[in-house]
Design an enzyme around this catalytic site. Structure first.
Site, PDB file in Angstrom:
ATOM      1  N   CYS A   1       0.932  -1.041   0.190  1.00 22.14           N
ATOM      2  CA  CYS A   1      -0.113   0.048   0.141  1.00 22.14           C
ATOM      3  C   CYS A   1       0.727   1.422   0.016  1.00 22.14           C
ATOM      4  O   CYS A   1       2.059   1.338  -0.170  1.00 22.14           O
ATOM      5  CB  CYS A   1      -0.801   0.053   1.402  1.00 22.14           C
TER       6      CYS A   1
ATOM      7  N   CYS B   1       3.211   1.748   2.915  1.00 25.07           N
ATOM      8  CA  CYS B   1       4.415   0.909   2.899  1.00 25.07           C
ATOM      9  C   CYS B   1       5.707   1.729   2.194  1.00 25.07           C
ATOM     10  O   CYS B   1       6.689   1.531   2.537  1.00 25.07           O
ATOM     11  CB  CYS B   1       4.171  -0.494   2.018  1.00 25.07           C
TER      12      CYS B   1
ATOM     13  N   ASP C   1      13.437 -31.105   0.058  1.00 23.72           N
ATOM     14  CA  ASP C   1      14.496 -31.086   0.789  1.00 23.72           C
ATOM     15  C   ASP C   1      14.014 -30.974   2.497  1.00 23.72           C
ATOM     16  O   ASP C   1      12.861 -30.535   2.585  1.00 23.72           O
ATOM     17  CB  ASP C   1      15.351 -29.877   0.273  1.00 23.72           C
TER      18      ASP C   1
ATOM     19  N   ASP D   1      16.124 -25.531  -1.009  1.00 21.34           N
ATOM     20  CA  ASP D   1      16.552 -24.377  -0.975  1.00 21.34           C
ATOM     21  C   ASP D   1      18.239 -24.073  -0.609  1.00 21.34           C
ATOM     22  O   ASP D   1      18.656 -23.109  -0.831  1.00 21.34           O
ATOM     23  CB  ASP D   1      16.076 -23.694   0.531  1.00 21.34           C
TER      24      ASP D   1
ATOM     25  N   ASP E   1      21.312 -28.584  -2.965  1.00 23.58           N
ATOM     26  CA  ASP E   1      20.214 -28.741  -3.868  1.00 23.58           C
ATOM     27  C   ASP E   1      20.060 -28.337  -4.997  1.00 23.58           C
ATOM     28  O   ASP E   1      19.217 -28.872  -5.790  1.00 23.58           O
ATOM     29  CB  ASP E   1      18.870 -28.268  -3.131  1.00 23.58           C
TER      30      ASP E   1
END
Lengths: 769, 51
Positions: free
Chosen positions: A50, A53, A456, A641, A645
């Protein structure tokens, strides 16, 4: 006993490592130099939604002396910060920017997509769309006058003006198609752009010929409108194309450029990594990354082995242990004997895996490409046959030519060109509103096909942040004491312990950290120790038993007597249980691929009801599991992550990573979800499947349109008016159908919490952890 | 029909003006953040009295 808590800087560091904020190194490497000591950093701030913000974030950033400009982009939920390299002679620290944003309560992640900002092709396409739109509107104005009954000289004049407007517009806006068609023809191939280019050229020159001979019909409007629609499709498609991205550069960045070699006479020499031979002795200081695989000769330390196993908890290292390239030495200094050269080391192997996996991915063919493969030859053939047919039957070759042009124009794939990209753009926008970024359109096509999901563990199913689980049992008094000690250590468990206590903590003077063991403090009451049971109580027996436990523990002792034991467990990502159960309900197989120890993985798998779990996997094992699944004909989604991986993310059919993932992981994944909850996985799956349905519907609509329109054209009834109506109406129907996705997706996802901005991290994270 | 001599150039000129305006606004980045612009319009900045 001096002050009540360790310095502010220390606590901010703790926060940083707890929240997965980007490091100063990462920020500096990703910043774009603008010259004159200015750098630009783009951060993704998923929480902004908004006007307030914007003001909050920009206001806070502008307060920093190092920030020259800050601008929030609400549409892409990013903030771009231009900062000065040095303020008044002092080197500035880019992590201040991230901290400042965090202090306003917004989460921010580093998000660099190569070449996205200066996307010149996109702007060129947009300009071409504007020019084509302008030309087609003006020609249509004149054409409507002709269709309404303009006669003789007026009609000729209108046709000539149309021709004048069309010529530069076609050259300017059509160049994308002409160049691509030429490129394909030169290599002896054909693509969708070949019939488009032939259609445009033929129809323009035939219209010009007709105009010269004062004829009734000219196709200028159809020609330009066709380009206009096609360019819209092309622009949207370009926005959904996979930008050339590679996670390999991020991986290579982890490799140190050299290491300090200790010669036999004790002298030290910094040598580039290529010159390090097996057998060399290397000195590794705390904070350095290991350059090549090796064996520890002297020294004890804690090692961040997340490159290998994806775990945030460091591994204790003692003489005789093996270390691998890319691991980060945290606490003590070590002497390591190299056992392999750099090109045979662990990191080089990872890079090799990534190269193989990324090469394999390029083989996926997008649904639009598969469709055009059949469409282009069919269109050519149809136009050619009607030309021959009318020529031989009617004997009038000029008339036959006009019919062939009408067929080419009518069949031109406007609706087909829009069918896929419009749906994908709408779907990507839908996902973005829910905090999921899509790297390219084909990822959604691939996601819609999956039949199994591998997760993971650390950082994906769990948040990767240890959480104290026996607070009541340990007692508040012991906790305050322990937190005072823990504040002096960088070990993740100590940091978690320190963060648990909200009030003041006990203060200690002369605290020292013992690498690989814990922290100790000498006071008037005696010697306090916080760390492993072996270190704190001097007991040697329990090493094996604590290793088999699902939780990790930290022991506080006074003069070797146990005061309290703190047990930690990684907290589950919100929604993980429901997500796994929901996926299984929909007949999607679920599995865990983890680099962690078996008991921990087993406990988590039991809790989530996942039968197929694998522990202690190396990055190579993970990638191998996914290749195996592929060979068995399975289409797998990998959610992960860590750096470890990355090869798995690249070799899976499609992949997803949380925004807190390591840079390499984010680069390798097709989707990145910015919010904390794991419900991003079913949401993305749902929207992708709906998008797949709509794409198929759109194809059906486009083909249905052709089935009706082509006979009209072949029979010679397609006047420019009919062509204009048919083309625009089919395109509009396809677009409207794609927009239905907004409604479908909204009905499917009524959960209000999915739409709320993520909780501000400062306070919330403290409570959660 | 001689009025067309004026009307057509005027129509084309006005259309061209629109095109030029669009190209300019695209170039100056006015389409980069449509959502943010709609909020910024309402931002009055700080409410301190003038010096």
């Amino acid at each position: 006993m001096s002050c009540c808590a360790p310095g502010v800087e220390g606590s901010l560091d703790l926060e940083r490592s707890g929240q997965g904020m980007p490091s100063a190194e990462e920020l500096k490497l990703s910043a774009r130099p603008l010259g004159e000591g200015l750098f630009q950093t783009d951060l993704s701030v998923p929480g902004v939604y908004c006007g307030a913000c914007i003001t909050t974030v920009e206001g806070a950033l502008k307060k920093l002396p190092m920030v020259a400009r800050a601008r929030v982009n609400l549409s892409s939920k990013r903030v771009s910060v231009v900062w000065k390299d040095a303020v008044e002679g002092q080197q500035s620290d880019p992590t201040d920017i991230v901290r400042q944003i965090a202090s306003t309560g917004y989460e921010s992640h580093l998000f660099s997509m190569a070449g996205e900002n200066g996307d010149e092709v996109r702007n060129q396409l947009l300009r071409a769309v504007a020019v084509a739109g302008f030309a087609s509107a003006n020609i249509m104005l004149l054409s409507v006058s002709v269709w309404s009954g303009a006669e003789a000289a007026t009609r000729d004049m209108f046709h000539w003006i149309s021709a004048g407007i069309a010529a530069p517009a076609l050259i300017y806006a059509g160049r994308f198609f002409f160049l691509s068609a030429w490129k394909a023809l030169r290599h002896g191939q054909t693509n969708m752009d070949v019939p488009i280019s032939i259609g445009v050229f033929l129809s323009y020159f035939v219209s010009l010929w007709e105009t010269l001979h004062h004829a009734e019909h000219a196709w200028f409007d159809a020609t330009v409108m066709l380009l206009f629609f096609l360019l819209i499709g092309r622009t949207l498609d370009h926005m959904m194309r996979d930008r050339a991205r590679s996670a390999i550069t991020g991986l290579a960045r982890l490799s140190p450029r050299g290491a300090t070699v200790i010669a036999s006479d004790g002298s030290r020499d910094y040598r580039p990594i290529e010159e390090i031979r097996p057998g060399d002795r290397l000195s590794v200081a705390a904070g350095d990354r290991i350059a090549v695989d090796g064996k520890v000769l002297f020294g004890v330390s804690d090692m961040d082995a997340s490159v290998v196993n994806g775990e945030s908890t460091p591994v204790s290292i003692k003489p005789g242990d093996l270390v691998q390239a890319g691991m980060l030495n945290l606490t003590g200094s070590l002497t390591v004997e190299a056992t392999a050269a750099a090109r045979d080391s662990f990191l080089a192997e990872m890079i090799g895996l990534m190269e193989a996996a990324e090469g394999g991915r390029a083989r996926y063919r997008r649904i639009a490409d598969r469709a055009s493969q059949y469409y282009a030859p069919a269109v050519h053939l149809l136009a050619f046959l009607s030309f021959i047919g009318w020529g031989f039957i009617g004997g009038d070759w000029k008339h036959a030519m006009l019919i062939a042009v009408a067929v080419l124009i009518i069949t031109c794939p406007c609706a087909l060109g829009l069918a896929v990209p419009v749906v994908q753009v709408v779907a990507a926008g839908r996902l973005f509103q829910n905090g999921i970024m899509v790297k390219d359109g084909s990822a959604m096509e691939r996601l819609a096909e999956i039949d199994s999901v591998y997760f993971d563990k650390t950082g994906t199913l769990t948040l990767g942040r240890p959480r104290l689980i026996n607070r009541g049992e340990a007692g508040e008094a012991a906790l305050t004491l322990a937190a005072g000690l823990a504040g002096h250590s960088r070990h993740p468990l100590s940091q978690a312990l320190y963060r648990t206590v909200e009030g003041p903590v006990a203060a200690f003077d002369s605290v020292s950290e013992v690498p690989g063991a814990g922290v100790e403090a000498r006071t008037e009451t005696g010697l306090y120790r916080l760390g492993s049971r072996l270190f704190a109580c001097g007991e040697a027996h329990d090493n094996a038993s604590s290793r088999d436990q699902a939780s990790s523990e930290v022991v506080l002792s006074l003069d070797g007597k146990e005061l309290a034991t703190f047990r930690f467990e990684d907290s589950l990502r919100p929604g993980a249980e429901q997500v796994v159960a929901g996926l299984q309900e929909h007949g999607i197989a679920t599995g865990i691929l983890s680099g962690d120890r078996a008991p921990v993985v087993q406990a988590l798998a039991g809790k989530l009801g996942i039968a197929d779990w694998n522990a202690s996997l190396s990055p190579r094992d993970k990638a191998a599991r996914l290749s195996e699944a592929r060979e068995r004909g399975r289409k797998t989604l990998m959610v992960g992550d860590g750096i470890n991986d990355a090869p798995a993310l690249s070799s899976a059919h499609v992949s997803m990573a949380p925004a807190t993932a390591a840079d390499v992981g984010r680069q390798a994944a097709d989707f990145v979800f910015l919010r904390e909850g794991l419900d991003a996985v079913p949401l993305a799956l749902d929207v992708s499947r709906k998008a797949g349905q709509l794409i198929r519907q759109n194809f059906a609509l486009a083909i249905g349109y052709n089935i009706i329109a082509v006979p009209i054209a072949i029979l010679g009834y397609a006047t420019p008016l009919i062509a204009a109506l048919a083309m625009s109406s089919s395109s509009i129907i396809v677009v409207v159908n794609a927009l239905r996705l907004n409604r479908i997706a909204r009905v499917a996802q009524p959960e209000p919490q999915a739409l709320k901005p993520s909780a501000p991290i400062g306070q919330g994270a403290r409570l959660a952890s | 029909m001689s009025i067309l001599v004026y009307l057509i150039p005027i129509a084309l000129f006005l259309g061209g003006l629109g095109l030029a305006a669009f190209l300019w606004s695209l170039k100056s980045g006015q389409y980069d953040d449509l959502e943010g612009a709609s909020w910024r319009m309402l931002d009055d900045g700080d409410d301190k009295p003038a010096d």
